[in-house]
Design a protein around this motif. Structure first.
Motif, PDB file in Angstrom:
ATOM      1  N   GLU A 144      52.597   2.097 -48.273  1.00 26.06           N
ATOM      2  CA  GLU A 144      52.676   0.662 -48.567  1.00 26.06           C
ATOM      3  C   GLU A 144      54.090   0.254 -48.950  1.00 26.06           C
ATOM      4  O   GLU A 144      54.682   0.819 -49.867  1.00 26.06           O
ATOM      5  CB  GLU A 144      51.730   0.336 -49.720  1.00 26.06           C
ATOM      6  N   SER A 145      54.635  -0.751 -48.244  1.00 26.18           N
ATOM      7  CA  SER A 145      55.993  -1.211 -48.538  1.00 26.18           C
ATOM      8  C   SER A 145      56.017  -2.569 -49.230  1.00 26.18           C
ATOM      9  O   SER A 145      57.093  -3.102 -49.497  1.00 26.18           O
ATOM     10  CB  SER A 145      56.818  -1.294 -47.249  1.00 26.18           C
ATOM     11  N   GLY A 146      54.843  -3.149 -49.513  1.00 27.34           N
ATOM     12  CA  GLY A 146      54.829  -4.436 -50.210  1.00 27.34           C
ATOM     13  C   GLY A 146      53.810  -5.422 -49.693  1.00 27.34           C
ATOM     14  O   GLY A 146      53.529  -6.420 -50.339  1.00 27.34           O
ATOM     15  N   GLY A 147      53.252  -5.157 -48.511  1.00 27.81           N
ATOM     16  CA  GLY A 147      52.200  -6.026 -48.010  1.00 27.81           C
ATOM     17  C   GLY A 147      52.655  -7.007 -46.952  1.00 27.81           C
ATOM     18  O   GLY A 147      53.799  -6.992 -46.489  1.00 27.81           O
ATOM     19  N   PHE A 148      51.740  -7.887 -46.565  1.00 29.14           N
ATOM     20  CA  PHE A 148      52.003  -8.874 -45.531  1.00 29.14           C
ATOM     21  C   PHE A 148      53.120  -9.838 -45.937  1.00 29.14           C
ATOM     22  O   PHE A 148      53.222 -10.235 -47.094  1.00 29.14           O
ATOM     23  CB  PHE A 148      50.752  -9.702 -45.256  1.00 29.14           C
ATOM     24  N   GLN A 208      62.782 -18.445 -46.184  1.00 29.13           N
ATOM     25  CA  GLN A 208      62.898 -17.003 -46.028  1.00 29.13           C
ATOM     26  C   GLN A 208      61.506 -16.435 -45.803  1.00 29.13           C
ATOM     27  O   GLN A 208      60.496 -17.143 -45.899  1.00 29.13           O
ATOM     28  CB  GLN A 208      63.557 -16.371 -47.255  1.00 29.13           C
ATOM     29  N   MET A 209      61.422 -15.121 -45.533  1.00 26.53           N
ATOM     30  CA  MET A 209      60.117 -14.470 -45.362  1.00 26.53           C
ATOM     31  C   MET A 209      60.126 -13.119 -46.056  1.00 26.53           C
ATOM     32  O   MET A 209      61.071 -12.352 -45.919  1.00 26.53           O
ATOM     33  CB  MET A 209      59.768 -14.336 -43.876  1.00 26.53           C
ATOM     34  N   ASN A 210      59.063 -12.890 -46.828  1.00 24.79           N
ATOM     35  CA  ASN A 210      58.930 -11.660 -47.600  1.00 24.79           C
ATOM     36  C   ASN A 210      57.480 -11.510 -48.047  1.00 24.79           C
ATOM     37  O   ASN A 210      56.705 -12.466 -47.993  1.00 24.79           O
ATOM     38  CB  ASN A 210      59.837 -11.699 -48.839  1.00 24.79           C
ATOM     39  N   PRO A 211      57.096 -10.318 -48.525  1.00 26.12           N
ATOM     40  CA  PRO A 211      55.773 -10.166 -49.126  1.00 26.12           C
ATOM     41  C   PRO A 211      55.628 -10.993 -50.400  1.00 26.12           C
ATOM     42  O   PRO A 211      56.631 -11.344 -51.048  1.00 26.12           O
ATOM     43  CB  PRO A 211      55.696  -8.670 -49.446  1.00 26.12           C
ATOM     44  N   ILE A 212      54.388 -11.296 -50.761  1.00 27.62           N
ATOM     45  CA  ILE A 212      54.080 -12.118 -51.939  1.00 27.62           C
ATOM     46  C   ILE A 212      54.736 -11.565 -53.201  1.00 27.62           C
ATOM     47  O   ILE A 212      55.335 -12.309 -53.989  1.00 27.62           O
ATOM     48  CB  ILE A 212      52.550 -12.201 -52.147  1.00 27.62           C
ATOM     49  N   SER A 213      54.631 -10.257 -53.410  1.00 27.05           N
ATOM     50  CA  SER A 213      55.169  -9.666 -54.641  1.00 27.05           C
ATOM     51  C   SER A 213      56.679  -9.840 -54.733  1.00 27.05           C
ATOM     52  O   SER A 213      57.230 -10.053 -55.821  1.00 27.05           O
ATOM     53  CB  SER A 213      54.812  -8.179 -54.718  1.00 27.05           C
ATOM     54  N   ILE A 214      57.381  -9.769 -53.589  1.00 24.61           N
ATOM     55  CA  ILE A 214      58.839  -9.939 -53.580  1.00 24.61           C
ATOM     56  C   ILE A 214      59.206 -11.395 -53.853  1.00 24.61           C
ATOM     57  O   ILE A 214      60.143 -11.691 -54.604  1.00 24.61           O
ATOM     58  CB  ILE A 214      59.423  -9.483 -52.233  1.00 24.61           C
ATOM     59  N   ILE A 215      58.462 -12.316 -53.254  1.00 22.99           N
ATOM     60  CA  ILE A 215      58.707 -13.746 -53.478  1.00 22.99           C
ATOM     61  C   ILE A 215      58.576 -14.072 -54.958  1.00 22.99           C
ATOM     62  O   ILE A 215      59.373 -14.814 -55.530  1.00 22.99           O
ATOM     63  CB  ILE A 215      57.730 -14.590 -52.638  1.00 22.99           C
ATOM     64  N   ASN A 216      57.565 -13.491 -55.580  1.00 28.41           N
ATOM     65  CA  ASN A 216      57.330 -13.727 -57.006  1.00 28.41           C
ATOM     66  C   ASN A 216      58.401 -13.058 -57.861  1.00 28.41           C
ATOM     67  O   ASN A 216      58.982 -13.681 -58.760  1.00 28.41           O
ATOM     68  CB  ASN A 216      55.943 -13.211 -57.388  1.00 28.41           C
TER      69      ASN A 216
END
Length: 342
Positions: A144-148, A208-216
């Motif tokens: 797992e690298s962080g999700g969708f 930008q685009m990133n997984p939810i956890s990174i955005i948070n």
């Protein structure tokens, strides 16, 4: 003389039992916070499982936070046998195995379970074997690298590709990501990670685009108003090991390592899903941003533009091998969906 002989005999019998334990140096680039970071959860679980199941005969030393160097440097240390194992991003592996780009094929997975089935199944095993053959790394699994990924922006709600037109979207220096953004009508703009927040804040880029956890974690909700849960990318970590080291293990030791890696990958996925649904994930964004989930018909519009563009890029870049792996990947997705009843 007899007494001396007995002492020597006893030493010879005891010495093998006192042999130094085998050591596995395992590196990853993130903080060693197993309740907050999927790769840290993988590393911690692997260490615990290996050391317990080997009765302490195999010791796992963890090297988080990139302390051994950047991805390429650490991968080279694994190749040289200086470090035994590394949890690499797909981007980190791409220097050694460019065809890993196929895992960046957009809008491929309808759910996490489909992704797990693909990477844990026949496709993942075939890809792992090709990575070992072509690049010289034993693959313990795909983690797992962080999700969708989701798409955020500061200008308007994005429901369909038509809403992407004219938006400047920050991307990493991954050519396939740039092709995907272009196919949706937006303008891809490469921005270094350290500059993303400021670039969003000042309008250098709109989104930008990133997984939810990174955005948070990055607090992009402070400078972005809209988020669309497109779930368009899900590239895994590729967990590699030096093949000479792995092949030098006994059958029992290989079983311990393989079982521990599988358990660790499950742990990393679990941590990531918990983060997404906790106060470090989507609930926070629901309070701070306009969150939109595209309908099935809207998602089809995204897929119908992005997948052909990505396929064309991969086939143009990697020729017959690109075509083979795209077909193999999409076929594996179809098989996984059928197996799971989707």
């Amino acid at each position: 003389m007899k007494k001396l002989f007995l002492i020597v005999l006893l030493v010879l019998l005891v010495l093998p039992l006192m042999a130094a334990p085998l050591t596995i140096k395992l590196a990853h680039l993130n903080p060693q916070d197993p309740f907050d970071v999927p790769s840290a959860a993988m590393a911690a679980t692997f260490k615990s499982e290996v050391e317990a199941n080997s009765n302490g005969q195999i010791i796992v030393e963890l090297y988080p936070n990139g302390v051994l160097g950047k991805e390429r440097e650490t991968m080279l240390q694994v190749k040289a046998g200086i470090v035994q194992s590394f949890i690499s991003s797909s981007g980190g592996l791409s220097t050694f195995y460019p065809l890993i780009d196929v895992t960046n094929l957009p809008f491929a997975f309808s759910s996490y379970n489909v992704g797990y089935e693909v990477y844990d199944g026949d496709f993942g095993q075939e890809l792992a074997a090709d990575i070992e053959k072509q690049a010289g790394f034993k693959v313990l699994g795909f983690g797992e690298s962080g999700g969708f990924f989701a798409i955020t922006n500061s200008r308007r709600e994005v429901r369909t590709p038509a809403d992407m037109r004219g938006l400047k979207i920050r991307v990493m220096s991954v050519p396939l990501h740039q092709e995907v953004v272009k196919s949706l009508g937006a303008s891809p703009t490469v921005v270094a990670w350290a500059e993303v927040y400021t670039s969003l804040q000042t309008g250098v880029v709109d989104g930008q685009m990133n997984p939810i956890s990174i955005i948070n974690m990055a607090k992009f909700y402070e400078v972005q108003d809209y988020i669309t849960l497109t779930n368009h990318l899900y590239a895994p970590y590729v967990w590699v090991m030096n093949p000479r080291f792995y092949n030098g293990l006994t059958a029992d030791q290989k079983k311990i390592v393989d079982d521990a890696a599988r358990t660790a990958i499950l742990a990393g996925r679990g941590v990531s899903r918990v983060i997404d649904s906790s106060d470090k994930g989507l609930p926070v964004l629901l309070e701070k941003m306009n969150v939109y989930v595209p309908t099935a018909a809207e998602m089809k519009q995204f897929r119908d533009l992005a997948i052909p563009a990505a396929r064309a890029f991969l086939e143009r870049t990697y020729k017959s091998q690109g075509k083979y792996w795209v077909d193999r990947f999409l076929s594996a997705v179809e098989d996984a969906e059928a197996k799971l009843g989707y």
